[in-house]
Motif scaffolding. Structure first.
Motif, mmCIF file in Angstrom:
data_model
loop_
_atom_site.group_PDB
_atom_site.id
_atom_site.type_symbol
_atom_site.label_atom_id
_atom_site.label_comp_id
_atom_site.label_asym_id
_atom_site.label_seq_id
_atom_site.Cartn_x
_atom_site.Cartn_y
_atom_site.Cartn_z
ATOM 1 N N SER A 124 4.970 7.302 -8.498
ATOM 2 C CA SER A 124 6.276 7.350 -7.827
ATOM 3 C C SER A 124 6.622 8.766 -7.381
ATOM 4 N N TRP A 159 -5.840 3.878 -8.570
ATOM 5 C CA TRP A 159 -5.247 2.725 -7.876
ATOM 6 C C TRP A 159 -5.681 2.540 -6.422
ATOM 7 N N PRO A 160 -6.016 3.590 -5.684
ATOM 8 C CA PRO A 160 -6.267 3.351 -4.257
ATOM 9 C C PRO A 160 -7.189 2.160 -4.000
ATOM 10 N N GLY A 161 -6.737 1.240 -3.161
ATOM 11 C CA GLY A 161 -7.514 0.050 -2.821
ATOM 12 C C GLY A 161 -8.680 0.437 -1.924
ATOM 13 N N ASP A 184 7.639 1.799 -6.123
ATOM 14 C CA ASP A 184 8.286 0.913 -7.092
ATOM 15 C C ASP A 184 9.680 0.556 -6.554
ATOM 16 N N LEU A 201 -6.757 -1.573 3.556
ATOM 17 C CA LEU A 201 -6.418 -0.155 3.396
ATOM 18 C C LEU A 201 -7.034 0.694 4.497
ATOM 19 N N LEU A 235 16.805 3.419 -5.313
ATOM 20 C CA LEU A 235 17.560 4.639 -5.618
ATOM 21 C C LEU A 235 17.541 5.609 -4.428
ATOM 22 N N VAL A 256 12.566 -0.116 -7.787
ATOM 23 C CA VAL A 256 13.749 0.593 -8.303
ATOM 24 C C VAL A 256 13.812 1.998 -7.705
ATOM 25 N N VAL A 257 12.659 2.644 -7.678
ATOM 26 C CA VAL A 257 12.610 4.003 -7.108
ATOM 27 C C VAL A 257 13.060 3.964 -5.639
ATOM 28 N N TYR A 274 -6.708 5.245 1.080
ATOM 29 C CA TYR A 274 -5.535 6.124 1.005
ATOM 30 C C TYR A 274 -5.371 6.550 -0.448
ATOM 31 N N ALA A 275 -5.837 7.767 -0.762
ATOM 32 C CA ALA A 275 -5.880 8.191 -2.165
ATOM 33 C C ALA A 275 -4.726 9.131 -2.483
ATOM 34 N N GLN A 276 -3.619 8.556 -2.875
ATOM 35 C CA GLN A 276 -2.427 9.344 -3.189
ATOM 36 C C GLN A 276 -2.137 9.304 -4.690
ATOM 37 N N THR A 277 -1.925 8.084 -5.200
ATOM 38 C CA THR A 277 -1.509 7.920 -6.598
ATOM 39 C C THR A 277 -2.543 8.471 -7.586
ATOM 40 N N TYR A 291 -5.639 -10.480 -6.700
ATOM 41 C CA TYR A 291 -5.902 -9.121 -6.236
ATOM 42 C C TYR A 291 -7.218 -8.563 -6.791
ATOM 43 N N THR A 335 5.594 -3.177 -6.749
ATOM 44 C CA THR A 335 5.242 -1.857 -7.294
ATOM 45 C C THR A 335 4.578 -0.969 -6.244
ATOM 46 N N TYR A 336 3.574 -1.548 -5.521
ATOM 47 C CA TYR A 336 2.874 -0.659 -4.586
ATOM 48 C C TYR A 336 3.752 -0.310 -3.393
HETATM 49 C C1 LIG Z 1 -2.129 -3.489 -6.591
HETATM 50 C C2 LIG Z 1 -1.833 -2.049 -6.358
HETATM 51 C C3 LIG Z 1 -2.408 -1.405 -5.276
HETATM 52 C C4 LIG Z 1 -2.176 -0.055 -5.061
HETATM 53 N N1 LIG Z 1 -2.797 0.589 -4.024
HETATM 54 C C5 LIG Z 1 -2.659 1.922 -3.874
HETATM 55 C C6 LIG Z 1 -3.347 2.623 -2.840
HETATM 56 O O1 LIG Z 1 -4.074 2.038 -2.041
HETATM 57 N N2 LIG Z 1 -3.200 3.970 -2.775
HETATM 58 C C7 LIG Z 1 -2.400 4.650 -3.615
HETATM 59 O O2 LIG Z 1 -2.314 5.865 -3.489
HETATM 60 N N3 LIG Z 1 -1.704 4.010 -4.584
HETATM 61 C C8 LIG Z 1 -1.820 2.675 -4.731
HETATM 62 N N4 LIG Z 1 -1.123 2.016 -5.721
HETATM 63 C C9 LIG Z 1 -0.255 2.779 -6.610
HETATM 64 C C10 LIG Z 1 1.209 2.516 -6.375
HETATM 65 O O3 LIG Z 1 1.647 3.081 -5.195
HETATM 66 C C11 LIG Z 1 2.013 3.027 -7.560
HETATM 67 O O4 LIG Z 1 1.629 2.291 -8.689
HETATM 68 C C12 LIG Z 1 3.490 2.911 -7.306
HETATM 69 O O5 LIG Z 1 3.910 3.842 -6.343
HETATM 70 C C13 LIG Z 1 4.334 3.041 -8.569
HETATM 71 O O6 LIG Z 1 4.096 4.244 -9.174
HETATM 72 P P1 LIG Z 1 3.731 4.362 -10.730
HETATM 73 O O7 LIG Z 1 2.587 3.485 -11.000
HETATM 74 O O8 LIG Z 1 3.618 5.807 -10.973
HETATM 75 O O9 LIG Z 1 4.966 3.796 -11.480
HETATM 76 P P2 LIG Z 1 5.973 4.607 -12.412
HETATM 77 O O10 LIG Z 1 6.761 5.525 -11.561
HETATM 78 O O11 LIG Z 1 5.267 5.175 -13.571
HETATM 79 O O12 LIG Z 1 6.913 3.434 -12.858
HETATM 80 C C14 LIG Z 1 7.075 3.001 -14.226
HETATM 81 C C15 LIG Z 1 8.533 2.568 -14.443
HETATM 82 O O13 LIG Z 1 9.375 3.705 -14.343
HETATM 83 C C16 LIG Z 1 10.461 3.446 -13.474
HETATM 84 N N5 LIG Z 1 10.804 4.715 -12.793
HETATM 85 C C17 LIG Z 1 9.981 5.646 -12.279
HETATM 86 N N6 LIG Z 1 10.682 6.653 -11.729
HETATM 87 C C18 LIG Z 1 11.983 6.343 -11.862
HETATM 88 C C19 LIG Z 1 13.205 6.999 -11.492
HETATM 89 N N7 LIG Z 1 13.204 8.134 -10.815
HETATM 90 N N8 LIG Z 1 14.359 6.386 -11.809
HETATM 91 C C20 LIG Z 1 14.370 5.210 -12.457
HETATM 92 N N9 LIG Z 1 13.247 4.549 -12.832
HETATM 93 C C21 LIG Z 1 12.065 5.104 -12.545
HETATM 94 C C22 LIG Z 1 9.941 2.403 -12.507
HETATM 95 O O14 LIG Z 1 11.003 1.642 -11.974
HETATM 96 C C23 LIG Z 1 9.041 1.568 -13.407
HETATM 97 O O15 LIG Z 1 9.845 0.614 -14.056
HETATM 98 C C24 LIG Z 1 -1.332 0.662 -5.930
HETATM 99 C C25 LIG Z 1 -0.725 0.006 -7.001
HETATM 100 C C26 LIG Z 1 -0.973 -1.331 -7.222
HETATM 101 C C27 LIG Z 1 -0.327 -2.028 -8.384
#
Ligand SMILES: Cc1cc2nc3c(=O)[nH]c(=O)nc-3n(C[C@H](O)[C@H](O)[C@H](O)COP(=O)(O)OP(=O)(O)OC[C@H]3O[C@@H](n4cnc5c(N)ncnc54)[C@H](O)[C@@H]3O)c2cc1C
Ligand SMILES: CCCCCCCCCCCCCCCCCCCCCCC/C=C/C(=O)SCCNC(=O)CCNC(=O)[C@H](O)C(C)(C)COP(=O)(O)OP(=O)(O)OC[C@H]1O[C@@H](n2cnc3c(N)ncnc32)[C@H](O)[C@@H]1OP(=O)(O)O
Length: 710
Positions: A187, A218-220, A469, A144, A475, A471-472, A178-181, A277, A465-466
């Protein structure tokens, strides 16, 4: 503007580390028992199997290594770095799944420090250092730091900010993440809640987490390692919310690593699988009115003046997402690595493993000779090559877009977003499923940690997912497809990977000319079928959305999103097929190399056609008979791949250390290795297990007593 990476040549800082020592020492009686058993088994080992397999290859493996790696230089550098890692005891990883979380994390810190020491000592180039990082093969904060923190500053920081922060990061004087989520939003980046409110009195931003759900989550590298973060927060100045912006925030003391006042942070807890992980300290972070100087807002895209005025530079807002685009393209290259590792293990083991086939005591059949094994495995082998080449192309596209952005040409931004998002989604989803399929292809032994497959799967699946996601992200591709379709009517010619849509008149009504299985070997036939399928699916979606009664377009899009997802996948598969065909059209040196790649390209395309036959038939691109012919040709191609299969995975040029699998060993000497690995398990440290006297003995004795009373 988007560029990542760094020049590590300038780094002088040194770190010291002590060699690892396994905590699992096998007692002498087990050594004796095992060495006798092992010798006995070695005599029976089927060591010749892979040698015989290699002898049947009809191409020059060394030249295929060049085609896979991209150049002779790339083979050479990768080889050197892989051996450097494999020969260093600090980088051992065979005991990783048996370490506790704390031990694993400390092991990661030790490896990272040692890697850095070697990088500095050997004056490695950036290319070499990154390969070394990859071969160390243990997710950690450095990924990261180099992969997101540095690129975020490069892409979004002004020259002055880069000048200040990058040298510190390059020398590891600070460690960044990278602290975004956030807990409540990942998403939906625009939905983030953390605030950065400008205080003109002190010329500072006040960073605050107003709710529980606004905690960064979540940020690594955040949990335990980072001293700094690029934090994404809502910029508020003069009472107005200007949306998400990036800020450099110090989190921990550079003296004793304790959190700074107002900062609460830690690790978010154990993750899927053993080892895997869990080496990464994904973290949680809350701010309680933490003040940072104004000049720590990343100000390349927009600025806040001393007076608190918000000024946006004349660039697209989406450049804020540049770091994600950079990482998404690198994730596509990683997909081919992970997939090829799994396939290498499954192909070699399938050549060693024998089951059934002998009625009279003769040799059994190698499972690789079963047609079902081939039809499950060879498409994955072909996909590994396909992803490799599309990854190279994507890297070229990314570099090209970056150069254009630097010249203030934003015309290819959308193309870069669609390709990185779509290819990231498709390649990671396929790879995750394929690793699991490879585990099944290895039967029971594939379920053992020592096969390497469970850990590879566990470490890989979050890629779906990271960085968005899948699907997102698909789309997002679908939205761009719909936009492109809607512009066709106005005569606007689509460009780049959407250019085929310009042939709408032809592609909407064309009929495939295939009339024999061999006709499917014609790349034009394949290309046309894939283009027609992708375009027709996109046009169908567009028509359905516009017909969705009186609804607004967004509502129609929402209703049709499952179909849109499939249309996006079809478009991305077309890109992968097209780039593979283009690769095979190039001059490729080496005896038989081009022919093998041609066969793999056909396997990939016809396998996708077979798997998604419903799409091709429903859109009328091909007839059921033509679909059957494609399947017939696929069977012939599998037979063509069979004698070359082991050599095709040898061309990945992976060391046994990197593969980390007793089933995928280069020499195919699988059984003694499996036997030996078993004894390394902590459960085998004692003959009588811990807990025997507490639980087993009393139970047995109690039962015996009961019986004796009867
Ligand atoms: C191992 C790991 C490392 C990570 N490292 C980092 C990092 O270093 N820094 C950081 O900032 N983040 C990090 N993340 C976070 C990661 O970027 C998010 O988890 C990812 O972007 C998905 O977002 P969410 O968790 O909000 O999923 P959600 O959006 O909550 O997804 C849940 C479900 O909802 C569905 N969904 C969501 N929105 C829609 C839509 N508009 N239409 C249809 N379906 C939808 C998805 O497909 C999924 O099935 C990490 C995550 C993981 C697992
Ligand atoms: C061992 C040690 C040794 C030391 C070694 C030393 C080595 C030295 C050298 C090493 C160098 C290299 C190292 C590389 C390492 C790489 C390793 C990386 C490891 C990665 C681990 C992964 C960690 C994970 C991190 C994360 O997950 S970070 C968080 C990611 N989050 C997301 O992805 C969120 C997803 N959501 C979004 O992207 C957006 O919210 C959205 C796109 C879904 C929606 O956005 P929004 O709401 O703003 O907008 P719209 O949908 O309305 O779109 C508006 C318009 O914008 C366009 N758009 C959207 N996105 C983009 C984009 N990215 N680019 C361009 N345009 C974009 C839309 O198309 C819309 O356009 P329109 O208006 O024309 O329609």
């Amino acid at each position: 503007m988007w560029r990542g990476g760094s020049n590590t040549r300038t780094c002088k800082r040194r770190f010291f580390s002590s060699p690892t020592r396994s905590r699992h020492h096998r007692p002498p009686y087990i050594c004796r028992l095992h060495s006798r058993g092992s010798q006995h088994l070695k005599a029976m080992a089927e060591v010749d199997h892979l040698a015989a397999e290699r002898a049947t290859a009809r191409f020059d493996v060394e030249e295929m290594k060049v085609a896979w790696a991209g150049s002779r230089h790339a083979v050479h550098v990768a080889d050197r770095m892989a051996r450097l890692v494999a020969s260093d005891p600090v980088f051992r990883k065979d005991n990783r799944t048996m370490l506790s979380r704390k031990e694993l994390f400390k092991d990661t810190l030790r490896k990272a420090a040692h890697a850095w020491k070697r990088i500095v000592e050997l004056r490695l180039t950036e290319e070499e250092a990154d390969l070394l990082r990859q071969y160390v093969d243990q997710p950690g904060y450095v990924d990261l730091h180099w992969g997101m923190f540095v690129p975020a500053i490069k892409g979004q920081g002004t020259e002055e900010q880069q000048h200040k922060w990058l040298p510190l990061a390059y020398k590891f004087q600070i460690i960044g993440c990278y602290a975004q989520t956030e807990l409540g939003h990942g998403s939906n980046v625009q939905g983030l809640e953390t605030t950065a409110t400008f205080d003109p009195k002190t010329d500072e931003f006040v960073i605050h987490s107003p709710t529980l759900t606004s905690s960064k989550w979540w940020p690594g590298g955040l949990g335990k390692a980072s001293t700094h973060a690029v934090v994404y927060a809502r910029l508020i100045t003069e009472g107005k919310d200007y949306g998400i912006h990036g800020f450099i925030v110090q989190l921990r003391s550079l003296e004793d690593h304790s959190p700074l006042p107002g900062v609460t942070l830690g690790d978010i807890g154990g993750k899927f699988g053993s080892g895997a992980y869990n080496s990464m300290d994904n973290g949680v972070l809350r701010f309680d009115h933490v003040r940072i100087p104004r000049d720590q807002m990343l100000m390349r895209l927009s600025q806040v003046t001393r007076e608190g005025k918000y000024v946006h530079s004349n660039v697209p807002k989406q450049l804020l997402y540049g770091t994600m685009v950079y990482v998404r393209q690198s994730i596509v290259a990683d997909a081919s690595k992970a997939l090829s590792r799994a396939v290498c293990i499954a192909v070699r083991y399938s050549a060693v493993r024998k089951q059934f086939g002998s009625q009279d005591g003769g040799p059994e059949t190698q499972v690789l000779n079963y047609k079902t094994q081939q039809s499950r495995l060879f498409p994955l082998l072909a996909s590994a090559y396909a992803f490799r080449f599309v990854g190279d192309w994507l890297n070229w596209l990314y570099t090209d877009v970056t150069q254009k952005l630097e010249a203030k040409d934003f015309s290819t931004l959308q193309e870069a977003h669609a390709c990185t998002a779509g290819l990231k989604a498709v390649t990671t989803s396929v790879t995750a499923d394929a690793i699991e399929e490879c585990r099944k292809l290895c039967g029971g032994h594939g379920y053992l940690n020592s096969s390497g497959l469970p850990e590879l799967f566990a470490v890989y699946v979050p890629a779906c997912t990271y960085e968005g996601d899948n699907v997102v992200l698909l789309l997002q591709v679908a939205r761009i497809l719909m936009k492109t379709v809607s512009q066709l009517a106005s005569g606007k010619q689509p460009v780049g990977t959407m250019a085929y849509m310009g042939k709408v008149q032809y592609l909407m009504q064309c009929k495939s000319a295939v009339s024999s299985a061999e006709d499917w070997l014609n790349p034009d036939a394949i290309q046309e079928a894939f283009e027609a399928r992708a375009l027709r699916m996109a046009v169908n979606c567009a028509q359905n959305i516009s017909q969705a009664a009186s609804q607004e377009e967004a509502a129609g899009f929402y209703e049709r999103s499952p179909d849109l997802l499939e249309a996006a996948v079809a478009h991305i598969q077309l890109i992968i097929v097209t780039k593979f065909i283009e690769k095979v059209h190039q001059e490729i040196p080496g005896h038989g190399v081009k022919e093998q790649l041609q066969a793999l390209c056909n396997v990939y395309a016809l396998y996708i056609l077979h798997k998604h036959l419903g799409d091709f038939l429903a859109t009328g691109c091909i007839t059921p008979r033509q679909g059957a012919l494609a399947n017939e040709q696929l069977g012939k191609l599998y037979a063509q791949v069979r004698p070359n299969a082991v050599a095709l995975v040898d061309a990945f040029n992976y060391t046994d250390h990197y593969l980390g699998s007793v089933l995928g060993r280069y020499d195919g000497d699988v059984y003694p290795a499996l036997y030996e690995e078993a004894w390394k398990d902590p459960l085998n440290e004692t003959v009588v297990p811990e807990g025997y006297h507490e639980y087993l003995r009393p139970l047995i004795k109690q039962q015996q007593l009961k019986l004796s009373r009867l």
